[in-house]
Write a protein that holds these residues in place. Structure first.
Motif, PDB file in Angstrom:
ATOM      1  N   VAL A   1       0.886  -1.233  -0.099  1.00  0.00           N
ATOM      2  CA  VAL A   1      -0.020   0.018   0.308  1.00  0.00           C
ATOM      3  C   VAL A   1       0.845   1.301  -0.045  1.00  0.00           C
ATOM      4  O   VAL A   1       1.357   1.602   1.109  1.00  0.00           O
ATOM      5  N   THR A   2       0.946   1.907  -1.289  1.00  0.00           N
ATOM      6  CA  THR A   2       1.657   3.165  -1.358  1.00  0.00           C
ATOM      7  C   THR A   2       0.576   4.120  -1.514  1.00  0.00           C
ATOM      8  O   THR A   2      -0.499   4.097  -1.637  1.00  0.00           O
ATOM      9  N   PRO A   3       1.194   5.633  -1.266  1.00  0.00           N
ATOM     10  CA  PRO A   3       0.222   6.753  -1.427  1.00  0.00           C
ATOM     11  C   PRO A   3      -0.322   6.696  -2.701  1.00  0.00           C
ATOM     12  O   PRO A   3      -1.608   6.989  -2.830  1.00  0.00           O
ATOM     13  N   ALA A   4       0.309   6.270  -3.845  1.00  0.00           N
ATOM     14  CA  ALA A   4      -0.282   6.292  -5.274  1.00  0.00           C
ATOM     15  C   ALA A   4      -1.377   5.192  -5.312  1.00  0.00           C
ATOM     16  O   ALA A   4      -2.413   5.396  -5.954  1.00  0.00           O
ATOM     17  N   LEU A   5      -1.228   4.082  -4.660  1.00  0.00           N
ATOM     18  CA  LEU A   5      -2.067   2.703  -4.691  1.00  0.00           C
ATOM     19  C   LEU A   5      -3.353   3.486  -4.040  1.00  0.00           C
ATOM     20  O   LEU A   5      -4.473   3.171  -4.549  1.00  0.00           O
ATOM     21  N   LEU A   6      -3.162   3.957  -2.855  1.00  0.00           N
ATOM     22  CA  LEU A   6      -4.246   4.565  -1.861  1.00  0.00           C
ATOM     23  C   LEU A   6      -5.098   5.557  -2.730  1.00  0.00           C
ATOM     24  O   LEU A   6      -6.364   5.742  -2.694  1.00  0.00           O
ATOM     25  N   ALA A   7      -4.396   6.462  -3.509  1.00  0.00           N
ATOM     26  CA  ALA A   7      -5.025   7.445  -4.538  1.00  0.00           C
ATOM     27  C   ALA A   7      -6.128   6.731  -5.295  1.00  0.00           C
ATOM     28  O   ALA A   7      -7.063   6.977  -5.808  1.00  0.00           O
ATOM     29  N   GLU A   8      -5.539   5.532  -6.049  1.00  0.00           N
ATOM     30  CA  GLU A   8      -6.203   4.614  -6.771  1.00  0.00           C
ATOM     31  C   GLU A   8      -7.500   4.319  -6.221  1.00  0.00           C
ATOM     32  O   GLU A   8      -8.616   4.298  -6.846  1.00  0.00           O
ATOM     33  N   ALA A   9      -7.289   3.651  -5.029  1.00  0.00           N
ATOM     34  CA  ALA A   9      -8.276   3.194  -4.230  1.00  0.00           C
ATOM     35  C   ALA A   9      -9.557   4.337  -3.967  1.00  0.00           C
ATOM     36  O   ALA A   9     -10.883   4.056  -4.204  1.00  0.00           O
ATOM     37  N   THR A  10      -9.071   5.424  -3.486  1.00  0.00           N
ATOM     38  CA  THR A  10     -10.098   6.573  -3.234  1.00  0.00           C
ATOM     39  C   THR A  10     -10.644   6.977  -4.509  1.00  0.00           C
ATOM     40  O   THR A  10     -12.126   7.211  -4.442  1.00  0.00           O
ATOM     41  N   ALA A  11      -9.885   6.893  -5.754  1.00  0.00           N
ATOM     42  CA  ALA A  11     -10.634   7.171  -6.874  1.00  0.00           C
ATOM     43  C   ALA A  11     -11.741   6.417  -7.248  1.00  0.00           C
ATOM     44  O   ALA A  11     -12.878   6.507  -7.717  1.00  0.00           O
ATOM     45  N   ALA A  12     -11.666   5.001  -7.175  1.00  0.00           N
ATOM     46  CA  ALA A  12     -12.458   3.909  -7.565  1.00  0.00           C
ATOM     47  C   ALA A  12     -13.727   3.862  -6.420  1.00  0.00           C
ATOM     48  O   ALA A  12     -14.633   3.752  -6.764  1.00  0.00           O
ATOM     49  N   LEU A  13     -13.360   4.375  -5.224  1.00  0.00           N
ATOM     50  CA  LEU A  13     -14.393   4.480  -4.153  1.00  0.00           C
ATOM     51  C   LEU A  13     -15.422   5.560  -4.366  1.00  0.00           C
ATOM     52  O   LEU A  13     -16.626   5.490  -4.530  1.00  0.00           O
ATOM     53  N   ALA A  14     -14.884   6.609  -4.982  1.00  0.00           N
ATOM     54  CA  ALA A  14     -15.708   7.926  -5.542  1.00  0.00           C
ATOM     55  C   ALA A  14     -16.631   7.268  -6.383  1.00  0.00           C
ATOM     56  O   ALA A  14     -17.853   7.989  -6.619  1.00  0.00           O
ATOM     57  N   ASP A  15     -16.141   6.611  -7.424  1.00  0.00           N
ATOM     58  CA  ASP A  15     -16.800   6.292  -8.756  1.00  0.00           C
ATOM     59  C   ASP A  15     -18.071   5.430  -8.156  1.00  0.00           C
ATOM     60  O   ASP A  15     -18.955   5.172  -8.796  1.00  0.00           O
ATOM     61  N   GLU A  16     -17.834   4.433  -7.178  1.00  0.00           N
ATOM     62  CA  GLU A  16     -18.928   3.371  -6.900  1.00  0.00           C
ATOM     63  C   GLU A  16     -19.912   3.816  -5.950  1.00  0.00           C
ATOM     64  O   GLU A  16     -20.914   3.284  -5.732  1.00  0.00           O
ATOM     65  N   LEU A  17     -19.459   4.982  -5.256  1.00  0.00           N
ATOM     66  CA  LEU A  17     -20.521   5.380  -4.174  1.00  0.00           C
ATOM     67  C   LEU A  17     -21.515   6.359  -4.874  1.00  0.00           C
ATOM     68  O   LEU A  17     -21.172   6.830  -5.925  1.00  0.00           O
ATOM     69  N   ASP A  18     -22.840   6.220  -4.277  1.00  0.00           N
ATOM     70  CA  ASP A  18     -23.812   7.078  -4.968  1.00  0.00           C
ATOM     71  C   ASP A  18     -24.489   8.105  -3.941  1.00  0.00           C
ATOM     72  O   ASP A  18     -25.802   7.733  -3.500  1.00  0.00           O
ATOM     73  N   PRO A  19     -24.088   9.072  -3.240  1.00  0.00           N
ATOM     74  CA  PRO A  19     -24.327   9.596  -2.201  1.00  0.00           C
ATOM     75  C   PRO A  19     -25.392  10.492  -2.544  1.00  0.00           C
ATOM     76  O   PRO A  19     -25.724  11.042  -3.699  1.00  0.00           O
ATOM     77  N   GLN A  20     -26.343  10.712  -1.504  1.00  0.00           N
ATOM     78  CA  GLN A  20     -27.418  11.691  -1.806  1.00  0.00           C
ATOM     79  C   GLN A  20     -26.917  13.047  -1.024  1.00  0.00           C
ATOM     80  O   GLN A  20     -26.177  13.349  -0.384  1.00  0.00           O
ATOM     81  N   GLU A  21     -27.716  14.109  -1.975  1.00  0.00           N
ATOM     82  CA  GLU A  21     -27.419  15.489  -1.422  1.00  0.00           C
ATOM     83  C   GLU A  21     -28.568  15.825  -0.419  1.00  0.00           C
ATOM     84  O   GLU A  21     -29.792  15.671  -0.548  1.00  0.00           O
ATOM     85  N   ASP A  22     -28.327  16.577   0.690  1.00  0.00           N
ATOM     86  CA  ASP A  22     -29.561  16.827   1.604  1.00  0.00           C
ATOM     87  C   ASP A  22     -28.736  18.181   2.533  1.00  0.00           C
ATOM     88  O   ASP A  22     -27.935  18.791   2.022  1.00  0.00           O
ATOM     89  N   GLN A  23     -29.632  18.472   3.639  1.00  0.00           N
ATOM     90  CA  GLN A  23     -29.214  19.570   4.154  1.00  0.00           C
ATOM     91  C   GLN A  23     -28.024  19.580   4.928  1.00  0.00           C
ATOM     92  O   GLN A  23     -27.366  20.493   5.251  1.00  0.00           O
ATOM     93  N   GLN A  24     -27.442  18.253   5.239  1.00  0.00           N
ATOM     94  CA  GLN A  24     -26.147  18.160   6.022  1.00  0.00           C
ATOM     95  C   GLN A  24     -24.998  18.220   4.920  1.00  0.00           C
ATOM     96  O   GLN A  24     -23.809  18.540   5.508  1.00  0.00           O
ATOM     97  N   ALA A  25     -25.045  17.580   3.702  1.00  0.00           N
ATOM     98  CA  ALA A  25     -23.880  17.701   2.850  1.00  0.00           C
ATOM     99  C   ALA A  25     -24.365  17.513   1.366  1.00  0.00           C
ATOM    100  O   ALA A  25     -25.347  16.675   1.148  1.00  0.00           O
TER     101      ALA A  25
END
Length: 293
Positions: free
Chosen positions: A237-261
C-alpha cells in the motif's frame, strides 16, 4: 404530531409473534426497542394497523460464543453490546460503533436487531454487519433461514425480510489472529445522524492487508461494502495505490445531497476515512496525508 391509531399485541413467544405477523402481513410492524419505529410513526411516515411487541421475549436476548461464531440475539440492547466482554474480545467493532449511536437513553432501549431490520442507510450497525461478514438469522412459521449481510439490505428501510418473518439473531465470525478493526464517522455533533461513516474489518500480515472489508454508511440508499478495498489486498500500500483506491471508491458511491452535505462532500469525506483507515490498520500514519482533520 402523533401516530395514527393502531392496534397493539404483546407477543408471548416467538411462535406467537410469527402467528401475529402471518395474520396481519404488511399491515403489521414489529416493536422491539422502538427507538426508530415510534418517531417514524409519530411523523406519520409509517402507519401500521397493528404493532407486534416482541420486547418481552427473553429468548431473543443475549450474547454467546458457539464454536467459531459469536451469536447476538436480536433483542440485545446497544448498552449490552457496550458492556459485553464477548463483544470486546471477538467483535470490538460493534462496541466502537454503538458508542456513536445517539445518546444513553436511546442506547438503553434500542436493540441490534431493530437497528439492522430498520435498515436506515445512515445507521452504524448495518454497516458493521457488512464489515464483519455477518449472517442475519430470520425465522418464519415455515422455519429458519440465514441471509448473508451482503444480501440483506435492499434499499432505504428495505431488507430481505418478508412481512411474516422475524429477525432473531446475528451471527458474526469470531475474530482470528491478525484481525483488526476501524470505526469512525463524521457527524455535526456526537450522537447525530452520520454525514459519512466507515466500519472496517481487516486481516493484516507482514504489513499488508490479506483481507479488507470496508462498510460505508450514509453514502447511498443502503450500507455499502466497498469494492475499492480489493485494490489494497495483497499489495504494497503506497500513497499512489491509495489514491487509486479512493478514486475507485468515489466512482462506486452514490451519495445523496441533503441539508447536511452535498454528494461531493460525502465522496470527499469517504476518501478521507479510507485513508485514515489504511493508516490506522497498517500503523503507517504517513498514509493519512491529505486527510481533513
Amino acid at each position: 404530531m402523533k401516530a395514527a391509531a393502531f392496534a397493539y399485541a404483546r407477543a408471548t413467544s416467538v411462535v406467537n409473534a410469527l402467528e401475529l405477523l402471518a395474520a396481519h402481513g404488511d399491515k403489521a410492524k414489529v416493536l422491539s426497542g422502538g427507538q426508530s419505529l415510534m418517531p417514524a410513526m409519530n411523523l406519520r411516515l409509517l402507519s401500521p394497523d397493528i404493532l407486534v411487541d416482541i420486547g418481552g421475549l427473553a429468548e431473543l436476548r443475549g450474547i454467546a460464543v458457539r464454536g467459531d461464531v459469536l451469536v447476538v440475539g436480536a433483542l440485545t440492547r446497544h448498552v449490552d453490546l457496550l458492556g459485553s466482554p464477548e463483544i470486546a474480545l471477538h467483535a470490538p467493532l460493534l462496541r466502537d460503533a454503538v458508542a456513536h449511536v445517539a445518546h444513553p437513553a436511546i442506547r438503553n432501549r434500542g436493540t441490534i436487531g431493530g437497528s439492522v431490520a430498520h435498515a436506515d442507510p445512515a445507521s452504524e450497525l448495518p454497516a458493521c454487519v457488512l464489515a464483519l461478514n455477518a449472517t442475519i438469522v430470520v425465522r418464519g412459521l415455515a422455519g429458519e433461514r440465514r441471509i448473508a449481510a451482503t444480501e440483506f439490505f435492499k434499499g432505504i428501510y428495505e431488507t430481505a425480510l418478508s412481512p411474516d418473518e422475524l429477525l432473531v439473531a446475528i451471527e458474526v465470525p469470531v475474530a482470528g489472529q491478525g484481525v483488526a478493526f476501524f470505526f469512525q464517522e463524521y457527524a455535526r455533533r456526537h450522537g447525530d445522524y452520520a454525514i459519512v461513516g466507515l466500519a472496517a474489518c481487516a486481516a493484516v500480515a507482514a504489513g499488508s492487508f490479506t483481507d479488507l472489508r470496508l462498510g460505508f454508511f450514509a453514502v447511498g440508499d443502503r450500507p455499502v461494502l466497498a469494492a475499492a478495498a480489493g485494490k489494497l489486498i495483497n499489495a504494497s500500500v503506497t500513497p499512489a495505490l491509495l489514491a487509486e483506491a479512493t478514486a475507485a471508491l468515489a466512482d462506486e458511491l452514490d451519495p445523496q445531497e441533503d441539508q447536511q452535505a452535498t454528494a461531493a462532500m460525502r465522496r470527499h469525506l469517504a476518501a478521507v476515512l479510507l485513508r485514515r483507515c489504511a493508516a490506522a490498520l497498517l500503523a503507517r500514519p504517513e498514509l493519512e496525508k491529505g486527510a481533513t482533520r
